[in-house]
Design an enzyme around this catalytic site. Structure first.
Site, PDB file in Angstrom:
ATOM      1  N   LYS A1070      13.728 -12.690  -4.265  1.00 25.58           N
ATOM      2  CA  LYS A1070      14.543 -11.356  -4.198  1.00 25.58           C
ATOM      3  C   LYS A1070      14.883 -10.409  -2.851  1.00 25.58           C
ATOM      4  O   LYS A1070      13.449 -10.986  -1.785  1.00 25.58           O
ATOM      5  CB  LYS A1070      12.600 -10.727  -4.838  1.00 25.58           C
ATOM      6  CG  LYS A1070      11.809  -9.022  -4.477  1.00 25.58           C
ATOM      7  CD  LYS A1070      10.427  -8.291  -5.607  1.00 25.58           C
ATOM      8  CE  LYS A1070       9.282  -8.863  -4.367  1.00 25.58           C
ATOM      9  NZ  LYS A1070       8.293  -8.125  -4.837  1.00 25.58           N
ATOM     10  N   ASP A1102      14.108  -4.957  -3.763  1.00 23.43           N
ATOM     11  CA  ASP A1102      12.949  -4.385  -3.873  1.00 23.43           C
ATOM     12  C   ASP A1102      12.892  -3.310  -3.574  1.00 23.43           C
ATOM     13  O   ASP A1102      13.243  -3.780  -2.383  1.00 23.43           O
ATOM     14  CB  ASP A1102      11.550  -5.173  -3.763  1.00 23.43           C
ATOM     15  CG  ASP A1102      10.473  -4.564  -4.014  1.00 23.43           C
ATOM     16  OD1 ASP A1102      10.131  -3.296  -4.391  1.00 23.43           O
ATOM     17  OD2 ASP A1102       9.494  -4.904  -3.911  1.00 23.43           O
ATOM     18  N   GLU A1128      13.684  -3.385  -8.346  1.00 17.95           N
ATOM     19  CA  GLU A1128      12.007  -2.679  -8.429  1.00 17.95           C
ATOM     20  C   GLU A1128      12.167  -1.497  -7.656  1.00 17.95           C
ATOM     21  O   GLU A1128      12.669  -1.772  -6.601  1.00 17.95           O
ATOM     22  CB  GLU A1128      11.486  -4.214  -7.183  1.00 17.95           C
ATOM     23  CG  GLU A1128       9.698  -4.152  -7.934  1.00 17.95           C
ATOM     24  CD  GLU A1128       9.036  -5.390  -7.124  1.00 17.95           C
ATOM     25  OE1 GLU A1128       8.426  -5.251  -6.249  1.00 17.95           O
ATOM     26  OE2 GLU A1128      10.041  -6.043  -6.933  1.00 17.95           O
ATOM     27  N   ASP A1151       6.439  -1.487  -9.982  1.00 23.30           N
ATOM     28  CA  ASP A1151       5.906  -2.386  -9.044  1.00 23.30           C
ATOM     29  C   ASP A1151       4.590  -1.624  -8.435  1.00 23.30           C
ATOM     30  O   ASP A1151       3.307  -1.027  -8.547  1.00 23.30           O
ATOM     31  CB  ASP A1151       5.864  -2.877  -7.592  1.00 23.30           C
ATOM     32  CG  ASP A1151       5.300  -3.962  -6.437  1.00 23.30           C
ATOM     33  OD1 ASP A1151       3.764  -3.604  -7.247  1.00 23.30           O
ATOM     34  OD2 ASP A1151       5.681  -4.402  -5.756  1.00 23.30           O
ATOM     35  N   LYS A1179       0.092  -7.386  -8.449  1.00 26.75           N
ATOM     36  CA  LYS A1179      -0.665  -7.638  -8.436  1.00 26.75           C
ATOM     37  C   LYS A1179      -1.800  -7.861  -7.657  1.00 26.75           C
ATOM     38  O   LYS A1179      -2.025  -6.602  -8.142  1.00 26.75           O
ATOM     39  CB  LYS A1179      -0.555  -7.096  -6.247  1.00 26.75           C
ATOM     40  CG  LYS A1179       1.139  -7.266  -5.400  1.00 26.75           C
ATOM     41  CD  LYS A1179       1.485  -6.480  -4.533  1.00 26.75           C
ATOM     42  CE  LYS A1179       1.714  -5.116  -4.632  1.00 26.75           C
ATOM     43  NZ  LYS A1179       3.174  -4.730  -5.476  1.00 26.75           N
TER      44      LYS A1179
END
Length: 1601
Positions: A1070, A1102, A1128, A1151, A1179
């Site tokens: 990532k 991301d 992301e 996210d 998360k």
């Protein structure tokens, strides 16, 4: 002296005038079918010739002027009695309570008002109950009905008889209502006075006549208040020595009144009464009319508003809306209805018209043999001859009376009378002989049947206990695994009786959909409080699991009501073979298809419940009961999750949410086939019922309101259902929701014509589930063997009939719904518009069958999984009755600081690359330890100080708490936080909640000697359950880890960094993008990576929402050939995100978007079902823990999206826990794929690559993460992660500080004043050398102990001191000189004593924090002792009362309360004190009972009463003017639910702000005064939601110092 005159002898009835009634025959006006409504037309007042004297009658105008008439009586309180099984029991309870007071009258009380209240069955209706006393000579009698503005759907109905006190006078006189307010206390918030305004009482007549400015009010002697959740029967005692009506007189009057009531009351007649209004206006009563009367009423709040107004208007009073009479239902009769009625025991009289006998078998038109037409389905048949002068009417009457008797006797059912007519429909006037009416004179003069059928009443429902009954009682008493099975019951009385019985037995209660207890409305919406009855709503779905089916095996089953809907439950009963099966029903018929009943009791539910409730059983919660209750929660949560996770509108969704649409008095009629089965499997009640504003009796049993559900389950046919539902609506006089399938609907479309007639009933909502055929056949074995063509043609009966056109033809409003939102809108509109409507739910047979299959398999799997876990858990293996519970012995918190190898990619970091966080250590004993981690970073809303503050608070609460968390059961951990810690889960920071949950899960793993993964996944149920899908649950499995790369540097530098990591074994990367000047530069770097490394690796990028939509599109166009796994969060806007998915070929992952969702996340995720969104990055420390993370992951997997667990730079403690969570998520993905018949998805590479950033760690050992020998990336195994946590040793060099439970110091100091000495008990926390000193002052009845959790949380910030105020706890206040006058403990005196105390403790300034009474003291100190006060915090406080009259009255009220405390004791006082509206939300708190027990420990009642009277807000100087001169900062705090003090707080702030902005030389208003409203709390903010309060006080301290 008061002018007292004889009481009036007239009942005051507020009905419309006689001319509003249609002309009626001389007898039985009650047969009118018109509904009586209130209007502005004149009022009929009935003046009775004979009456019974009742209560005190006061002519207020003739009362001598004195200064005390506005003062309250000496004693005023309400005593709430235990719920009563019947109204008769309630009356007995009231009489017993009065006798107890008579035996021990309040000492020294020269005046008083004592009210007794008892809950009676909700079916006790005010109008019907009032009709019992129409022949009584006790007056006044009244009834009113009123819609509440706060709850528009709710009708308040009240009736009463007798008067404890009457007032009449002129309201144009100043303070004329002072005397009324003397007897109405705010402490008894249900007590009211009823009467008229602009009506004059003429004592000479006596009569009431119209006169402007006059009034007449009375407080009833006995009163019935009918609320939507309960009915309350109450009685009131009033005495006042000053008017020569002593306590003994009041008791005598009370007893006389009850003699009359008990003589008039007939329990058998209370079921129904027709024609109430005409029955009152009968006999030799005299009638007079007046044009300006309306029944009104007053309570303490209304009187307070009247006192505040300069003039009184009629609009100031609470008025009644309407009076009405309820009639018997009209019945629509069909042939198949007779079968249904017979099988369902519904009493019906069938009148069939026939041709005369001479035309039978003679070829005459329309002449068929109707004799015994309904065969054995009727209880009685009679063939009436054609009418004629020779047929006596007596014969007809006796026939009808006999038929009615047979219809009502057990077993109840239909009766048939065949009526032959020679010339039907012939209305021509003919001469007829009146001799046929001979002998009916007596019958014409009364309302009784011609023939009365009498039978001896049973003695107290098994009162003598025969040997057989004793055998049943003994069986129930000895039951170890008893199950209460509730089948079809139809009355509120039966629901009430079952509720009382269930609470008495403490058995699990399995509820059928027709029991009325299934779609119940939970009054206490907060979780964990509805534990008085153990409802098992989903027994049908629990039995899907073979392991559960084999385990349940009850030894005794008590079934109330017959006809269990669930076939699965019926099959279970056939195989379970309990040692005793007891069936209770009203009829003797054998309803035992499983042939398992061992004891058959013919009795109604109330009789059976009464017999059992008189016996004392040992109430115990067995291990079996607890596990069954948990399994019900498991299935309930699984059903809820699956139904809400599915975006499309499904039939189970309709069944699940329909209960939330049953507003007010709405009930349900449910059709047969699939709709009733869906409701039985998936139906749910209304969980947030209290949000409607009705909180009248939430502190009483029960915690719910039943909802009647009717259905034709006799022969379970599908004919005539719409017509039957319409008849049910007429008979019940309620808003009926009728739910039927499309085939059932099409079999009774003529019912729409009946619907359109709208014959005296409330609106109906018909919900037709239209799957275009007979869906139930898709669940039968034939669906698996027959061809689709055969199924469509012969079984499904598929059709394309337009239901909307059928509705249009009958002028019925139609809604077609195809989505969840459309269904919700249609149901809301049907409720608001109050018209008949039909809601068509469009669905298909195939999708419905597939979703049912998926639902069943998930319920099956979850039940088996959790049952295996519960049976294997060490804490649940005990063979004793109760489940042993472990308590957390110690809690330790360590602040760590470690070095990182590089700056965090999440945001700014200092040059030292430092990372800080907390390690939690929970311990049950020396060998059972669990670790958790809390380490917020830039992306969290909370910082490290916020976290430390919450952790220090929680340490005190977590210690000694019961460890009864069920891992990953949705809502279990939040429920534990609420019930065990007493903290609203929403107030805990997500990182703190995650760390605490992590520690508890690791503690459970340590306790069970297994890995955290096994705790999450449970024991393997798959080998034991053939019906559940198979998969390999390997506890030594591993997960793949994604590398994290920060894209700083040139494209070649980034490419080389990726190449290096690829060489180490990483296969998924990532990369952080969006940090360069242009997305083109990021695209260039990615091209370089592909050029250097190739396409054998997976790349994710991301953007952290840093691009605009245009930039994201630009980036996407440049990298579309690079085969990115996903990008992301390319943009920040949800709309732009969806637009990007639609217009770009790049897959997208969520996210931060997930992180920003609050509350119940699952329904909010539906906006992201777009197939372009392929992954959710979760998360746990941001979404609030493992439970939330697992459910978000499950939602993703159900929608074919990847679930990626991601860390936020935690140490190896957090990483080791996340590794096991990630493995659980991967296994869950496999299960979901198998159940949905989908190909197994490739396991995700999880975002735990932050381990590379850890140059140092909190432990001495290292977490093993390494390359797989199979070449499938860097992997971490569950076994290694478990081993790391199991052998964890904290590296003390990395620990900055450690703290456990804060130790408090306790001591006493004596402070002397001129007339008294104050021995103060103090508690202290924090560094005693700290110059920041905080003084905490509790409220009335509190002690310094109330502040202990808050003291421990604030200890790092200041020296915190809490004291026991005078009269409370261990503090003492003593008179110094015997000869001196009695000192008064005023707020000013206490403030002066505290000033001396503070001078003794510290030389510096003090911040004073006070709650309620303590807040008044704190405010006084801040305004008058500013040289010693640095700042002040008032919590639910007041500056006092502005005007002298209010202060004077409040002094008397508090003096009366003090007198009550002294007379009746602390226990009775606490019951009354905490029953007020001020404590509504506190009563819902799980620690309420514990708090009351703490309050009852006060030993010096005399001192407590003295403080209550002396420190009254009425004695206190008003500080409103002083607020303008405030010099020290003030923080004003109020609870969101505390309307009164929230308003006071806002006015205080405005007073200070307005003065500060008008040129004051002092600080500006914003600097001087701040106001905070604490959510989810009422008056007792520091108890109900302490964490936001702690944070507010800490930030206030930071501002001051």
């Amino acid at each position: 002296m008061l002018a007292v005159s004889p009481p009036p002898r007239l009942p005051l009835l507020t009905f419309t005038p006689l001319r509003a009634f249609p002309p009626l025959p001389p007898r039985r006006r009650g047969l009118s079918r018109r509904r009586i409504r209130r209007s502005s037309t004149p009022l009929v007042l009935l003046r009775a010739r004979a009456g019974r004297h009742a209560g005190i009658v006061i002519d207020v105008d003739e009362m001598a002027e004195n200064g005390d008439r506005d003062l309250p009586v000496d004693v005023s309180f309400t005593r709430r009695l235990p719920p009563a099984l019947t109204v008769g029991d309630g009356l007995d309870a009231l009489l017993r309570a009065a006798n107890e007071v008579k035996a021990t009258p309040p000492a020294g009380a020269r005046s008083g008002v004592i009210r007794f209240e008892v809950l009676v069955p909700p079916s006790t209706k005010a109008l019907k109950w009032c009709s019992q006393f129409r022949g009584s000579s006790l007056f006044p009698q009244f009834y009113l009905s009123r819609k509440l503005t706060s709850v528009p759907s709710f009708q308040l109905e009240i009736c009463g008889i007798g008067s404890a006190i009457c007032f009449h006078g002129s309201y144009l006189v100043k303070n004329e209502f002072d005397l009324v307010s003397r007897y109405i206390s705010s402490d008894s918030h249900l007590i009211k006075a009823y009467g008229f305004v602009d009506m004059n009482y003429v004592k000479e007549s006596p009569l009431v006549e119209e006169k402007l400015g006059s009034y007449y009010f009375f407080i009833p002697q006995v009163e019935l208040s009918e609320f939507d959740s309960c009915s309350i029967l109450s009685s009131t005692l009033v005495w006042d020595d000053s008017i020569s009506h002593k306590f003994e007189d009041a008791v005598s009057l009370f007893e006389s009144c009850f003699d009359q009531i008990q003589n008039s009351y007939d329990s058998s007649a209370s079921i129904s009464h027709k024609g109430l209004v005409p029955s009152y206006i009968s006999g030799d009563a005299h009638l007079s009319e007046t044009g300006n009367a309306q029944l009104v009423y007053l309570d303490a709040e209304v009187l307070a508003s009247i006192d505040a107004k300069a003039s009184v208007q009629k609009e100031n009073f609470l008025t009644s809306d309407q009076s009405f009479v309820r009639f018997s239902p009209q019945l629509f009769l069909y042939s198949n209805m007779v079968v249904e009625a017979s099988q369902d025991f519904v009493p019906i009289i069938l009148l069939t018209a026939d041709r005369p006998p001479e035309l039978h078998d003679a070829g005459a038109n329309q002449a068929i043999n109707q004799v015994n037409h309904f065969g054995t389905f009727v209880r009685y048949f009679f063939n009436l001859p054609p009418p004629g002068d020779q047929i006596h009417a007596r014969m007809v009457l006796t026939t009808l009376d006999s038929a009615a008797y047979y219809a009502m006797q057990a077993p109840q059912g239909p009766v048939h009378i065949n009526c032959a007519f020679r010339e039907p429909l012939d209305y021509t006037n003919q001469h007829w002989n009146v001799d046929c009416l001979r002998g009916l004179d007596k019958w014409f003069k009364n309302s009784e049947p011609y023939t009365r059928y009498l039978r001896m009443k049973t003695v107290s429902a098994f009162g003598n206990y025969s040997c057989s009954v004793m055998e049943v009682l003994e069986i129930i008493e000895k039951a170890e695994q008893g199950l209460l099975l509730v089948g079809a019951i139809h009355t509120d009385e039966d629901m009430w009786a079952v509720a009382l019985l269930a609470r008495h037995l403490s058995w699990p209660v399995a509820t059928d959909i027709l029991s009325g207890l299934r779609l119940r409305k939970v009054v206490n919406s907060l979780p964990g409080l509805d534990k008085s009855i153990l409802f098992i709503d989903h027994i049908d779905q629990i039995l899907l699991s073979d392991s559960a089916k084999n385990w349940i095996s009850p030894d005794v089953i008590v079934q109330i009501g017959s006809r269990i809907t669930s076939k699965r439950v019926g099959m279970f009963l056939e195989t379970s073979f309990p040692s005793s099966y007891i069936l209770i029903d009203r009829h003797p018929c054998r309803h035992d298809p499983s042939h398992v009943v061992t004891h058959r009791i013919q009795a109604n539910v109330a009789e059976f419940a009464a017999s059992l409730c008189r016996c004392t059983f040992q109430r115990k919660r067995s291990r079996w009961t607890e596990i069954l209750t948990i399994l019900n929660s498991v299935v309930s949560q699984e059903i809820m999750f699956q139904i809400h996770a599915k975006c499309s509108l499904t039939e189970p969704y309709v069944a699940h949410i329909i209960g939330e649409s049953l507003y007010g008095d709405a009930v349900m009629f449910v059709g047969n086939s699939m709709v009733i089965r869906d409701l039985d499997m998936f139906g749910s009640g209304w969980m947030d019922y209290t949000t409607n504003g009705n909180n009248v009796m939430t502190h009483h049993f029960p915690d719910f309101v039943g909802t009647a559900v009717a259905g034709n389950r006799g022969a379970s046919g599908i004919d005539g259902l719409i017509s039957t539902a319409i008849g049910f609506a007429i008979g019940s006089n309620k808003h009926v929701f009728c739910v039927v399938g499309d085939i059932s609907f099409l079999h009774d479309t003529n019912g729409l014509a009946l619907l359109n007639q709208r014959a005296w009933r409330k609106p109906m909502t018909i919900i037709v589930v239209n799957n275009h055929g007979g869906a139930i056949f898709s669940f039968l074995p034939v669906a698996k063997t027959a061809s689709p063509q055969i199924l469509e043609k012969f079984f499904y009966a598929s059709h394309d009939i337009s239901i909307s056109k059928l509705c249009a033809a009958h002028r019925v409003k139609h809604f077609l719904v195809q989505t969840k939102a459309e269904l919700h809108d249609a149901l809301v509109k049907s409720n608001m518009e109050q018209v008949d409507c039909l809601v068509e739910v469009d669905n298909s047979i195939d999708s419905n069958a597939n979703f049912h299959r998926i639902m069943s398999m998930f319920s099956n799997y979850s039940t088996s999984q959790y049952l295996a876990y519960l049976l294997e858990a060490p804490c649940l293996k005990s063979e004793v009755d109760a489940i042993p519970v472990d308590r957390i012995d110690s809690v330790e918190c360590m602040l760590y600081r470690i070095q990182l190898s590089a700056p965090r990619t999440s945001g700014l970091s200092d040059g030292r690359f430092i990372h800080e966080g907390f390690v939690l250590k929970l311990r049950v004993d020396d060998n059972i330890v669990g670790f958790g981690e809390v380490a917020p970073i830039e992306i969290h809303e909370e910082d490290l100080l916020d976290v430390e503050e919450q952790l220090r608070f929680l340490l005190h609460r977590v210690k000694d708490s019961v460890l009864d968390v069920i891992p990953l059961l949705r809502g279990s951990f939040s429920n534990w936080i609420w019930t065990s810690l007493g903290i609203p889960p929403s107030s805990i920071f997500p990182s703190v909640k995650c760390g605490l949950e992590m520690a508890i899960l690791n503690l459970l793993a340590s306790q069970q000697k297994c890995s955290l993964f096994k705790v999450l996944a449970g024991c393997d149920p798959l080998g034991r359950d053939e019906n559940v899908i198979e998969y390999s649950q390997n506890s030594s499995g591993s997960i793949q880890i994604c590398a994290l790369v920060d894209c700083n540097g040139s494209p070649m530098e980034v490419a080389l960094a990726v190449a290096k990591l690829a060489a180490e074994g990483f296969t998924t990367f990532k990369l952080k993008v969006g940090r360069r000047e242009s997305p083109i530069e990021d695209a260039t770097a990615l091209h370089k990576i592909r050029e250097v490394v190739g396409y054998q690796i997976n790349i994710r990028v991301d953007a952290n929402q840093k691009w605009t939509y245009e930039q994201a599109v630009e980036f996407g166009s440049r990298v579309k050939s690079l085969r990115l796994e996903y990008i992301e969060e390319p943009v920040s806007s949800v709309n732009d995100l969806i637009k990007f998915c639609e217009n770009s070929v790049l897959p997208v992952a969520l996210d931060e978007t997930i992180d920003n969702l609050k509350g119940d996340i699952i329904p909010k995720l539906h906006q992201f079902v777009h197939p372009g969104i392929v992954a959710l990055v979760i998360k746990p420390s941001v979404v609030g823990g493992f439970e939330n993370a697992a459910h978000i992951a499950k939602w993703a997997q159900l929608h074919d999206k990847m679930a990626v667990i991601s860390s936020t730079y935690e140490s190896s403690i957090g990483l080791a826990s996340y590794i096991q969570l990630a493995h659980y998520v991967d296994q869950q993905s496999s299960i979901v794929s198998r159940i949905r018949n989908k190909d197994k998805c490739r396991a995700a590479a999880h975002g735990l690559g932050t381990y590379q950033w850890l140059r140092e760690d909190v432990s001495e050992q290292k977490l093993k993460i390494h390359a797989s020998p199979l070449g499938d990336g860097i992997r971490a195994s569950v076994e290694d992660a478990h081993g790391y946590l199991h052998h964890l040793n904290i590296n003390n060099d990395k620990i900055e500080r450690t703290y456990g439970e804060e130790k408090l110091r306790s001591y006493s100091i004596q402070v002397d004043a001129d007339d008294c000495s104050y021995l103060v008990k103090l508690r202290e926390a924090g560094d005693h050398t700290n110059e920041k000193v905080v003084l905490l002052l509790h409220g009335f009845l509190g002690t310094s102990e109330d502040w202990v959790p808050m003291m421990k949380a604030l200890a790092p910030s200041a020296r915190v001191i809490a004291i026991d105020l005078p009269g409370h706890g261990e503090s003492q206040i003593m008179q110094r000189h015997k000869n001196s006058e009695q000192f008064i403990v005023t707020v000013q005196l206490v403030a002066d004593l505290l000033l001396k105390l503070m001078c003794h403790i510290t030389d510096g300034e003090v911040v004073v924090v006070g709650y309620s009474m303590g807040a008044r003291i704190a405010l006084h100190m801040a305004l008058n002792q500013d040289h010693k006060i640095r700042g002040a915090v008032t919590i639910s406080g007041s500056p006092g009362l502005r005007d002298e009259a209010s202060r004077r009255r409040r002094v008397a009220i508090d003096k009366s309360r003090a007198q009550f405390l002294m007379s009746c004791g602390l226990e009775c006082f606490l019951q009354t004190w905490y029953s007020g509206k001020l404590w509504n939300s506190l009563r819902e708190h799980p620690e309420f009972n514990s708090l009351v027990r703490t309050r009852s420990k006060h030993k010096n009642i005399k001192a407590l009463a003295k403080v209550l009277a002396d420190s009254s807000v009425g004695r206190q100087k008003s500080l409103w003017e002083d607020l303008k001169h405030l010099k020290r900062p003030l923080l004003i705090v109020a609870g969101e639910k505390d309307a009164k003090f929230k308003d006071i707080s806002q006015k205080m702030r405005m007073e200070i702000m307005n003065h500060a902005e008008c040129g004051s030389d002092g600080p500006k208003g914003k600097e001087l005064c701040e106001m905070i409203i604490i959510p989810d709390s009422g008056h007792a903010v520091h108890v109900e939601n302490p964490l936001p309060l702690v944070r507010a006080v800490r930030k206030f301290l930071l501002k001051l110092y």
